[in-house]
Design a protein around this motif. Sequence first.
Motif, PDB file in Angstrom:
ATOM      1  N   GLU A 166      -0.516   5.539  -0.217  1.00 48.60           N
ATOM      2  CA  GLU A 166      -0.930   5.048  -1.541  1.00 48.60           C
ATOM      3  C   GLU A 166      -0.840   3.525  -1.608  1.00 48.60           C
ATOM      4  OE1 GLU A 166       1.448   7.354  -1.006  1.00 48.60           O
ATOM      5  OE2 GLU A 166       0.160   9.085  -1.450  1.00 48.60           O
ATOM      6  N   GLY A 167       0.257   2.995  -1.008  1.00 48.11           N
ATOM      7  CA  GLY A 167       0.463   1.540  -1.045  1.00 48.11           C
ATOM      8  C   GLY A 167      -0.647   0.808  -0.306  1.00 48.11           C
ATOM      9  N   MET A 168      -1.018   1.340   0.857  1.00 50.98           N
ATOM     10  CA  MET A 168      -2.063   0.691   1.644  1.00 50.98           C
ATOM     11  C   MET A 168      -3.416   0.795   0.934  1.00 50.98           C
ATOM     12  SD  MET A 168      -0.911   1.793   5.509  1.00 50.98           S
ATOM     13  CE  MET A 168      -1.412   0.497   6.595  1.00 50.98           C
ATOM     14  N   MET A 169      -3.737   2.004   0.441  1.00 49.65           N
ATOM     15  CA  MET A 169      -5.022   2.202  -0.236  1.00 49.65           C
ATOM     16  C   MET A 169      -5.149   1.297  -1.456  1.00 49.65           C
ATOM     17  SD  MET A 169      -7.348   4.023   0.886  1.00 49.65           S
ATOM     18  CE  MET A 169      -7.820   5.340   1.957  1.00 49.65           C
ATOM     19  N   PHE A 170      -4.051   1.172  -2.188  1.00 51.62           N
ATOM     20  CA  PHE A 170      -4.070   0.333  -3.392  1.00 51.62           C
ATOM     21  C   PHE A 170      -4.402  -1.113  -3.021  1.00 51.62           C
ATOM     22  CE2 PHE A 170      -1.940  -2.588  -6.293  1.00 51.62           C
ATOM     23  CZ  PHE A 170      -2.545  -2.230  -7.483  1.00 51.62           C
ATOM     24  N   GLU A 171      -3.681  -1.640  -2.029  1.00 56.83           N
ATOM     25  CA  GLU A 171      -3.912  -3.035  -1.636  1.00 56.83           C
ATOM     26  C   GLU A 171      -5.316  -3.228  -1.055  1.00 56.83           C
ATOM     27  OE1 GLU A 171      -0.953  -4.871   0.773  1.00 56.83           O
ATOM     28  OE2 GLU A 171       0.678  -4.356  -0.576  1.00 56.83           O
ATOM     29  N   PHE A 172      -5.752  -2.285  -0.220  1.00 54.69           N
ATOM     30  CA  PHE A 172      -7.089  -2.422   0.386  1.00 54.69           C
ATOM     31  C   PHE A 172      -8.173  -2.458  -0.707  1.00 54.69           C
ATOM     32  CE2 PHE A 172      -5.526   0.069   4.387  1.00 54.69           C
ATOM     33  CZ  PHE A 172      -4.809  -1.049   4.782  1.00 54.69           C
ATOM     34  N   SER A 173      -8.037  -1.567  -1.709  1.00 53.83           N
ATOM     35  CA  SER A 173      -9.056  -1.515  -2.770  1.00 53.83           C
ATOM     36  C   SER A 173      -9.073  -2.807  -3.563  1.00 53.83           C
ATOM     37  CB  SER A 173      -8.789  -0.357  -3.744  1.00 53.83           C
ATOM     38  OG  SER A 173      -8.623   0.816  -3.033  1.00 53.83           O
ATOM     39  N   MET A 174      -7.874  -3.312  -3.889  1.00 52.54           N
ATOM     40  CA  MET A 174      -7.794  -4.581  -4.633  1.00 52.54           C
ATOM     41  C   MET A 174      -8.417  -5.708  -3.832  1.00 52.54           C
ATOM     42  SD  MET A 174      -6.427  -4.319  -7.580  1.00 52.54           S
ATOM     43  CE  MET A 174      -6.754  -6.032  -7.758  1.00 52.54           C
ATOM     44  N   ALA A 175      -8.030  -5.779  -2.545  1.00 52.22           N
ATOM     45  CA  ALA A 175      -8.490  -6.875  -1.694  1.00 52.22           C
ATOM     46  C   ALA A 175     -10.006  -6.811  -1.505  1.00 52.22           C
ATOM     47  CB  ALA A 175      -7.793  -6.813  -0.339  1.00 52.22           C
ATOM     48  N   TRP A 176     -10.520  -5.608  -1.316  1.00 49.59           N
ATOM     49  CA  TRP A 176     -11.955  -5.444  -1.031  1.00 49.59           C
ATOM     50  C   TRP A 176     -12.804  -6.003  -2.159  1.00 49.59           C
ATOM     51  CZ3 TRP A 176     -13.729  -4.378   3.607  1.00 49.59           C
ATOM     52  CH2 TRP A 176     -15.074  -4.016   3.761  1.00 49.59           C
ATOM     53  N   LYS A 177     -12.348  -5.728  -3.411  1.00 50.61           N
ATOM     54  CA  LYS A 177     -13.091  -6.201  -4.588  1.00 50.61           C
ATOM     55  C   LYS A 177     -13.209  -7.721  -4.585  1.00 50.61           C
ATOM     56  CE  LYS A 177     -11.131  -3.553  -8.014  1.00 50.61           C
ATOM     57  NZ  LYS A 177     -10.458  -3.552  -9.301  1.00 50.61           N
ATOM     58  N   HIS A 178     -12.181  -8.382  -4.032  1.00 50.21           N
ATOM     59  CA  HIS A 178     -12.127  -9.852  -4.123  1.00 50.21           C
ATOM     60  C   HIS A 178     -12.479 -10.547  -2.809  1.00 50.21           C
ATOM     61  CE1 HIS A 178     -10.473 -10.035  -8.219  1.00 50.21           C
ATOM     62  NE2 HIS A 178     -10.017  -8.840  -7.909  1.00 50.21           N
ATOM     63  N   LEU A 179     -12.743  -9.756  -1.779  1.00 50.31           N
ATOM     64  CA  LEU A 179     -13.125 -10.380  -0.496  1.00 50.31           C
ATOM     65  C   LEU A 179     -14.553 -10.905  -0.576  1.00 50.31           C
ATOM     66  CD1 LEU A 179     -12.203  -8.162   2.611  1.00 50.31           C
ATOM     67  CD2 LEU A 179     -11.495 -10.518   2.207  1.00 50.31           C
ATOM     68  N   LYS A 180     -14.758 -12.093   0.000  1.00 45.86           N
ATOM     69  CA  LYS A 180     -16.130 -12.608   0.098  1.00 45.86           C
ATOM     70  C   LYS A 180     -16.904 -11.747   1.101  1.00 45.86           C
ATOM     71  CE  LYS A 180     -14.565 -17.341  -0.554  1.00 45.86           C
ATOM     72  NZ  LYS A 180     -14.211 -18.579   0.139  1.00 45.86           N
ATOM     73  N   ASP A 181     -18.219 -11.759   1.016  1.00 46.19           N
ATOM     74  CA  ASP A 181     -19.019 -11.081   2.043  1.00 46.19           C
ATOM     75  C   ASP A 181     -18.666 -11.699   3.380  1.00 46.19           C
ATOM     76  OD1 ASP A 181     -20.186  -9.499   0.208  1.00 46.19           O
ATOM     77  OD2 ASP A 181     -22.006 -10.705   0.007  1.00 46.19           O
ATOM     78  N   ASN A 182     -18.527 -10.868   4.404  1.00 50.61           N
ATOM     79  CA  ASN A 182     -18.139 -11.329   5.739  1.00 50.61           C
ATOM     80  C   ASN A 182     -16.640 -11.678   5.824  1.00 50.61           C
ATOM     81  OD1 ASN A 182     -19.079 -11.623   8.354  1.00 50.61           O
ATOM     82  ND2 ASN A 182     -19.139 -13.854   8.191  1.00 50.61           N
ATOM     83  N   GLY A 183     -15.912 -11.475   4.721  1.00 51.49           N
ATOM     84  CA  GLY A 183     -14.455 -11.683   4.745  1.00 51.49           C
ATOM     85  C   GLY A 183     -13.778 -10.573   5.537  1.00 51.49           C
ATOM     86  N   LEU A 184     -12.498 -10.809   5.880  1.00 49.96           N
ATOM     87  CA  LEU A 184     -11.784  -9.851   6.741  1.00 49.96           C
ATOM     88  C   LEU A 184     -10.642  -9.169   6.008  1.00 49.96           C
ATOM     89  CD1 LEU A 184     -11.304 -12.027   9.968  1.00 49.96           C
ATOM     90  CD2 LEU A 184     -13.228 -10.554   9.372  1.00 49.96           C
ATOM     91  N   LEU A 185     -10.507  -7.868   6.262  1.00 50.55           N
ATOM     92  CA  LEU A 185      -9.356  -7.125   5.756  1.00 50.55           C
ATOM     93  C   LEU A 185      -8.556  -6.645   6.971  1.00 50.55           C
ATOM     94  CD1 LEU A 185      -9.268  -4.573   2.917  1.00 50.55           C
ATOM     95  CD2 LEU A 185      -8.286  -3.951   5.102  1.00 50.55           C
ATOM     96  N   MET A 186      -7.280  -7.001   7.015  1.00 46.06           N
ATOM     97  CA  MET A 186      -6.446  -6.649   8.178  1.00 46.06           C
ATOM     98  C   MET A 186      -5.193  -5.927   7.723  1.00 46.06           C
ATOM     99  SD  MET A 186      -6.292 -10.102  10.405  1.00 46.06           S
ATOM    100  CE  MET A 186      -5.398  -9.304  11.731  1.00 46.06           C
TER     101      MET A 186
END
Length: 218
Positions: A166-186
């Motif tokens: 749940e913790g990972m999914m929550f952070e990934f969803s938040m980050a994805w919304k605010h990532l620029k196109d071509n940005g990286l999620l690690m």
Amino acid sequence: MSDFWDDFEDYPLKKEYDICDFIEKIKNKIDKEFRKLNDEYHPAILGEDNGNKLYSLIREREPEVVVETGVCNGFSSSVILKALSENGKGKLYSIDLPEYIEPGEEPDGRTGAVVPATKYSGWVVPDRFRSNWTHILGNSFYETPRLMERISKIDLFIHDSDHSYEGMMFEFSMAWKHLKDNGLLMADNIDYSDAFADFANAKDRTKYRLGVMGLIIK
Ligand SMILES: C[S@@+](CC[C@H](N)C(=O)[O-])C[C@H]1O[C@@H](n2cnc3c(N)ncnc32)[C@H](O)[C@@H]1O
């Protein structure tokens, strides 16, 4: 026999830098403090290879805004800030809810993701890098949304805090919304649950491997 990483491609770094001297210095400082604790505690930090790779990635991508969750003693923050400093641009925002340990305290089921009680979250980060660093103490469940609202768009997000699904999914969803196109999620420790793979598959993204970290591109 199938391996966890079979499904991943190696992230194609153009150049691998070697900052082993810097990494060694930071690790030695942390190790010295841990030797004063219970013998069973060893710092939970990214190793040399991961440190070099993370540094190389940031030199190559030249992000302007980086967000990480999970600082602890400050190993990854030091590596990120060193890369940003050498790029001559970029800011790091870090969120951490540290757990402290007293000398001689029994492990009590905890791992090495702890900070010696005589120190503080991110204590090992060299002073010369701190002007590019915003360090937020608090639970990422509350602090990640607040931070994202404030900074709006990010280039690189690195998860290394609460590794529950749940913790990972929550952070990934938040980050994805605010990532620029071509940005990286690690994320580190992506083998703790299916969260990273599920998220990458739901977004239909190629899963890359950088050392022991997972990475997808928006
Ligand atoms: C594995 S350590 C981070 C190590 C660090 N990235 C490094 O390479 O040195 C994980 C950190 O995340 C913190 N943490 C765990 N759950 C958290 C949460 N919900 N919000 C913020 N920080 C959390 C832990 O207390 C610890 O300080």
